[in-house]
Write an enzyme that holds these catalytic residues in place. Structure first.
Site, PDB file in Angstrom:
ATOM      1  N   ILE A  99       0.846  -1.201   0.000  1.00  0.00           N
ATOM      2  CA  ILE A  99       0.000   0.000   0.000  1.00  0.00           C
ATOM      3  C   ILE A  99       0.881   1.250   0.000  1.00  0.00           C
ATOM      4  CG2 ILE A  99      -1.875   1.200   1.142  1.00  0.00           C
ATOM      5  CD1 ILE A  99      -2.529  -1.646   0.070  1.00  0.00           C
ATOM      6  N   CYS A 140     -12.010   3.242  -9.335  1.00  0.00           N
ATOM      7  CA  CYS A 140     -10.879   4.040  -8.871  1.00  0.00           C
ATOM      8  C   CYS A 140      -9.601   3.621  -9.581  1.00  0.00           C
ATOM      9  CB  CYS A 140     -10.704   3.888  -7.360  1.00  0.00           C
ATOM     10  SG  CYS A 140     -12.122   4.392  -6.362  1.00  0.00           S
ATOM     11  N   ARG A 167      29.894  10.545 -25.702  1.00  0.00           N
ATOM     12  CA  ARG A 167      30.748   9.395 -25.396  1.00  0.00           C
ATOM     13  C   ARG A 167      31.505   8.971 -26.655  1.00  0.00           C
ATOM     14  NH1 ARG A 167      33.498   6.291 -21.611  1.00  0.00           N
ATOM     15  NH2 ARG A 167      33.315   4.052 -22.089  1.00  0.00           N
ATOM     16  N   GLN A 214      26.065   3.241 -36.735  1.00  0.00           N
ATOM     17  CA  GLN A 214      24.743   2.857 -37.222  1.00  0.00           C
ATOM     18  C   GLN A 214      23.917   2.123 -36.161  1.00  0.00           C
ATOM     19  OE1 GLN A 214      25.217   0.655 -40.850  1.00  0.00           O
ATOM     20  NE2 GLN A 214      25.920   2.433 -42.027  1.00  0.00           N
ATOM     21  N   LEU A 242      24.360   3.301 -22.749  1.00  0.00           N
ATOM     22  CA  LEU A 242      25.252   3.830 -21.725  1.00  0.00           C
ATOM     23  C   LEU A 242      26.297   2.819 -21.270  1.00  0.00           C
ATOM     24  CD1 LEU A 242      22.874   5.949 -21.593  1.00  0.00           C
ATOM     25  CD2 LEU A 242      23.492   6.223 -19.199  1.00  0.00           C
ATOM     26  N   GLU A 272      -1.673  -2.212 -10.268  1.00  0.00           N
ATOM     27  CA  GLU A 272      -2.885  -1.711 -10.910  1.00  0.00           C
ATOM     28  C   GLU A 272      -3.172  -2.445 -12.214  1.00  0.00           C
ATOM     29  OE1 GLU A 272      -3.277   2.528 -10.833  1.00  0.00           O
ATOM     30  OE2 GLU A 272      -2.150   2.656  -8.962  1.00  0.00           O
ATOM     31  N   PHE A 309     -11.032 -15.200 -17.814  1.00  0.00           N
ATOM     32  CA  PHE A 309     -10.480 -14.952 -16.491  1.00  0.00           C
ATOM     33  C   PHE A 309     -10.578 -16.186 -15.610  1.00  0.00           C
ATOM     34  CE2 PHE A 309     -11.085 -10.602 -17.849  1.00  0.00           C
ATOM     35  CZ  PHE A 309      -9.980  -9.968 -17.311  1.00  0.00           C
TER      36      PHE A 309
END
Length: 405
Positions: free
Chosen positions: A184, A259, A289, A300, A359, A384, A404
């Site tokens: 929560i 909600c 870099r 490329q 990176l 969610e 389901f």
């Protein structure tokens, strides 16, 4: 075709703006001046109050000063901003989406704070509460003086909330709640918890003030994701509440699921904020870099990665904008929100992972935002509504067949 046969520039081509690597499709032109003002205000706040500190907060696994941050977000009008009255901003769905975009570009934990406060706790009270409940809680929540949380998920029931074990029974005119909620956001700092429980009348929502006897919210630690966010368990041990603690207009799963639908819409935008931060980090890095005597952005394979990231990022932003316009028109369906949540979070994770490869080893350092966003999005992918649940929502909508159960 010879040079002399090339037609001269027309009036329309003469007015073409230069190509902007940060906005390659010219999406800013879809936004009204008020939208841009909201976006730029939130972006400036995040740059000042979050970005200088977020790597340290994440590394420490803390969100220090959360109450102060909540008050500042309240002063921006970012809490419950798409709601009307009670001190809420009454902003458009697109403006709320842009706010989620900019907050999650800083960190998913900050956007989660705002989403849970506004789209879950405040929305539940605003949509399903009595006038007295709204007057008591919403003005303080809109100002950030009161933090709220939303208790639906349980230790053994995430994707299947209908199986919840938290139970509320009548005792005279009172209600007595017993059960547990898990994962929560805002729980241990909340002044009020919106808790959903089974009753003999169906699933009902209850407002549980902090400090109520039998109610506690121990914080969950040892997380590798959403580290700069307060995550808690809610424990309800025969918590006695008066009759006016129940949300009168919500009976059944439609209440909490409504909600969640509102909050998922914010995630559609927010995930693209995390993706944008990673893309921009990779783009800047590729131009500076050097390897083999030249910037890696000149190779490329690196350009292919950057092009693919830009495609998915701005397709996701177009999708978010489209859904926002539908919400503002009152035409957005839950299946369409599932479409956006499923696509944008999944593509955002892909962008983060590709940015990490650009990176190289630096991609795992907290000096850059990429790994932090990638690990945060692993939580956003699940909460969610997991990938699988949104696939089944769309599958049912496409076929008319319920898979389901």
């Amino acid at each position: 075709m010879s040079a002399s046969s090339v037609p001269p520039a027309t009036a329309s081509t003469a007015r073409r703006p230069p190509f902007d690597p940060r906005d390659p499709l010219g999406l800013d032109e879809l936004l009204a001046p008020e939208d841009l003002a909201v976006r730029d205000t939130v972006r400036a706040w995040a740059a000042d109050r979050v970005l200088p500190h977020i790597a340290d907060w994440y590394e420490r696994g803390e969100l220090p000063g959360i109450r102060e941050l909540a008050r500042e977000l309240g002063s921006l009008g970012a809490l419950g901003m798409s709601l009307t009255g009670y001190g809420c901003a009454g902003a458009t769905a697109v403006q709320y989406g842009l706010t989620c975009l900019e907050l999650e570009a800083a960190d998913s934990g900050i956007r989660s704070l705002v989403s849970v406060q506004g789209s879950l706790a405040m929305y539940a009270i605003h949509r399903f509460g009595a006038d007295e409940q709204k007057e008591r809680w919403l003005p303080g929540m809109a100002a950030g003086e009161i933090i709220g949380c939303f208790g639906l998920t349980e230790p053994d029931h995430g994707s299947d909330p209908a199986g919840m074990r938290t139970y509320a029974k009548r005792d005279g005119s009172d209600w007595v709640l017993t059960g547990r909620k898990m994962w929560i956001t805002n729980g241990s700092v909340a002044g009020v918890a919106v808790v959903w429980a089974r009753t003999d009348e169906g699933i009902r929502g209850f407002l549980v003030p902090a400090g109520t006897p039998g109610f506690s919210a121990p914080e969950i630690t040892h997380k590798w994701s959403l580290r700069a966010s307060v995550t808690s368990e809610l424990v309800l041990d025969e918590v006695r509440l008066p009759a006016d603690a129940v949300l009168p207009a919500a009976t059944g799963l439609g209440g909490p699921l409504g909600c969640l639908n509102h909050a998922r819409y914010g995630i559609v935008w927010g995930a693209m904020g995390a993706a944008r931060a990673c893309f921009e980090s990779a783009l800047g890095y590729a131009k500076t870099r050097e390897q083999f005597g030249r910037p890696i952005g000149g190779f490329q394979l690196t350009q292919a990665k950057l092009a693919d990231m830009a495609l998915e990022l701005h397709k996701g932003l177009l999708l978010a904008h489209h859904l926002g316009r539908r919400m503002d028109a009152g035409r957005l369906r839950p299946e369409q929100v599932s479409f956006g949540k499923l696509n944008n979070v999944r593509e955002a994770i892909g962008i983060c992972r590709t940015a990490r490869t650009v990176l190289g080893a630096n991609g795992i350092s907290l000096e850059y935002p990429v790994m932090r966003h990638a690990t945060n999005l692993e939580s956003v992918l699940t909460y969610e509504g997991t990938v699988e649940m949104h696939q089944l929502v769309l599958g049912k909508a496409l076929t008319g067949l319920d898979a389901f159960r």
